[in-house]
Design an enzyme around this catalytic site. Structure first.
Site, PDB file in Angstrom:
ATOM      1  N   ASN A  42      -7.677 -23.565 -36.219  1.00  0.00           N
ATOM      2  CA  ASN A  42      -8.224 -24.668 -35.069  1.00  0.00           C
ATOM      3  C   ASN A  42      -8.107 -25.758 -37.259  1.00  0.00           C
ATOM      4  O   ASN A  42      -8.442 -25.159 -38.217  1.00  0.00           O
ATOM      5  CB  ASN A  42      -9.444 -24.765 -35.452  1.00  0.00           C
ATOM      6  CG  ASN A  42     -10.570 -24.234 -35.855  1.00  0.00           C
ATOM      7  OD1 ASN A  42     -10.379 -22.977 -36.875  1.00  0.00           O
ATOM      8  ND2 ASN A  42     -11.953 -23.972 -35.795  1.00  0.00           N
ATOM      9  N   GLU A  44      -8.811 -29.166 -37.234  1.00  0.00           N
ATOM     10  CA  GLU A  44     -10.303 -30.634 -37.519  1.00  0.00           C
ATOM     11  C   GLU A  44      -9.118 -32.092 -37.759  1.00  0.00           C
ATOM     12  O   GLU A  44      -8.434 -31.372 -38.916  1.00  0.00           O
ATOM     13  CB  GLU A  44     -11.566 -30.530 -36.983  1.00  0.00           C
ATOM     14  CG  GLU A  44     -11.583 -29.435 -36.112  1.00  0.00           C
ATOM     15  CD  GLU A  44     -13.347 -29.081 -36.786  1.00  0.00           C
ATOM     16  OE1 GLU A  44     -14.424 -29.132 -37.599  1.00  0.00           O
ATOM     17  OE2 GLU A  44     -13.633 -27.983 -35.734  1.00  0.00           O
ATOM     18  N   CYS A  53      -6.664 -26.470 -31.610  1.00  0.00           N
ATOM     19  CA  CYS A  53      -7.332 -25.497 -31.356  1.00  0.00           C
ATOM     20  C   CYS A  53      -6.392 -24.068 -32.273  1.00  0.00           C
ATOM     21  O   CYS A  53      -5.175 -24.289 -32.293  1.00  0.00           O
ATOM     22  CB  CYS A  53      -7.807 -24.475 -30.394  1.00  0.00           C
ATOM     23  SG  CYS A  53      -8.445 -25.225 -29.174  1.00  0.00           S
ATOM     24  N   GLU A  55      -5.505 -21.273 -31.223  1.00  0.00           N
ATOM     25  CA  GLU A  55      -4.461 -20.357 -30.002  1.00  0.00           C
ATOM     26  C   GLU A  55      -3.247 -21.824 -30.535  1.00  0.00           C
ATOM     27  O   GLU A  55      -1.645 -21.033 -28.942  1.00  0.00           O
ATOM     28  CB  GLU A  55      -5.110 -19.919 -28.540  1.00  0.00           C
ATOM     29  CG  GLU A  55      -6.244 -19.428 -29.061  1.00  0.00           C
ATOM     30  CD  GLU A  55      -7.660 -20.358 -28.744  1.00  0.00           C
ATOM     31  OE1 GLU A  55      -7.873 -20.866 -29.761  1.00  0.00           O
ATOM     32  OE2 GLU A  55      -8.703 -19.956 -28.017  1.00  0.00           O
ATOM     33  N   CYS A  82     -10.819 -21.561 -24.900  1.00  0.00           N
ATOM     34  CA  CYS A  82     -11.074 -22.833 -24.181  1.00  0.00           C
ATOM     35  C   CYS A  82     -10.438 -23.324 -23.042  1.00  0.00           C
ATOM     36  O   CYS A  82      -9.102 -22.524 -22.993  1.00  0.00           O
ATOM     37  CB  CYS A  82     -11.628 -24.063 -25.192  1.00  0.00           C
ATOM     38  SG  CYS A  82      -9.930 -24.265 -25.287  1.00  0.00           S
ATOM     39  N   CYS A  85      -7.000 -23.940 -23.916  1.00  0.00           N
ATOM     40  CA  CYS A  85      -5.917 -23.385 -24.315  1.00  0.00           C
ATOM     41  C   CYS A  85      -5.423 -21.927 -23.462  1.00  0.00           C
ATOM     42  O   CYS A  85      -4.808 -21.691 -23.740  1.00  0.00           O
ATOM     43  CB  CYS A  85      -6.886 -22.694 -25.377  1.00  0.00           C
ATOM     44  SG  CYS A  85      -6.803 -23.394 -27.341  1.00  0.00           S
TER      45      CYS A  85
HETATM   46  N1  THU Z   1     -11.711 -24.031 -30.681  1.00  0.00           N
HETATM   47  C1  THU Z   1     -10.457 -22.914 -31.248  1.00  0.00           C
HETATM   48  O1  THU Z   1      -9.935 -22.751 -32.186  1.00  0.00           O
HETATM   49  N2  THU Z   1     -10.110 -22.292 -30.294  1.00  0.00           N
HETATM   50  C2  THU Z   1     -11.004 -22.388 -28.584  1.00  0.00           C
HETATM   51  O2  THU Z   1     -10.556 -22.107 -28.224  1.00  0.00           O
HETATM   52  C3  THU Z   1     -12.275 -22.907 -29.500  1.00  0.00           C
HETATM   53  C4  THU Z   1     -12.705 -23.757 -29.989  1.00  0.00           C
HETATM   54  C5  THU Z   1     -12.248 -24.735 -32.017  1.00  0.00           C
HETATM   55  C6  THU Z   1     -11.923 -26.290 -32.047  1.00  0.00           C
HETATM   56  C7  THU Z   1     -12.941 -26.883 -32.587  1.00  0.00           C
HETATM   57  O3  THU Z   1     -11.859 -26.693 -34.221  1.00  0.00           O
HETATM   58  C8  THU Z   1     -13.489 -26.272 -33.060  1.00  0.00           C
HETATM   59  O4  THU Z   1     -13.200 -24.402 -32.416  1.00  0.00           O
HETATM   60  C9  THU Z   1     -15.501 -26.182 -32.286  1.00  0.00           C
HETATM   61  O5  THU Z   1     -15.018 -26.355 -31.175  1.00  0.00           O
END
Ligand code: THU
Length: 120
Positions: A42, A44, A53, A55, A82, A85
């Site tokens: 991930n 940000e 994300c 994935e 999520c 994804c």
């Molecule tokens: N996140 C992912 O990388 N993949 C997911 O499927 C769920 C959420 C990350 C996004 C964000 O940087 C952190 O988790 C908190 O939500």
């Protein structure tokens, strides 16, 4: 490569995540049918909704290396994917999604994770 091995690749990748805001590090690993593995994390951003994300990062890397829908055998991720994804994973036709949920390593089909999904 076993599902456990693929999950191990995702877990190792998570250390490289850029998540200074949530501090929630996520790693993902895509296994292509030809045996290649592409990892993702991930990423940000100060403008929160622009975050990526793990994935989608891994799938985008696979696409940049030439992968197309049908080329993905499995994807592993250190968190439960999520909703967005799940839609991405469905697009690439993975057979298996391997992820940690409630302390348990689950293996699901994409259509189990996103039933009655949107398709063009
Ligand atoms: N996140 C992912 O990388 N993949 C997911 O499927 C769920 C959420 C990350 C996004 C964000 O940087 C952190 O988790 C908190 O939500």
């Amino acid at each position: 490569m076993t599902d456990q091995d693929l999950y191990g690749r995702a877990k190792a990748a998570a250390a490289g995540a850029y998540a200074p805001y949530s501090k929630f590090l996520v790693g993902a690993a895509v296994l292509l049918r030809d045996g290649r593995v592409l990892t993702g994390v991930n990423v940000e951003n100060a403008s929160y909704p622009l975050g990526m994300c793990a994935e989608r990062c891994a799938l985008a890397r696979a696409v940049a290396e030439g992968a197309r829908p049908g080329d993905v055998e499995a994807i592993a991720v250190t968190a439960s994917p999520c909703g967005g994804c799940r839609q991405w994973i469905l697009e690439f036709g993975a057979e298996r999604v391997v992820f940690m949920h409630g302390g348990e390593l689950l293996v699901r089909r994409p259509d189990e994770l996103l039933p009655d999904s949107f398709q063009l």
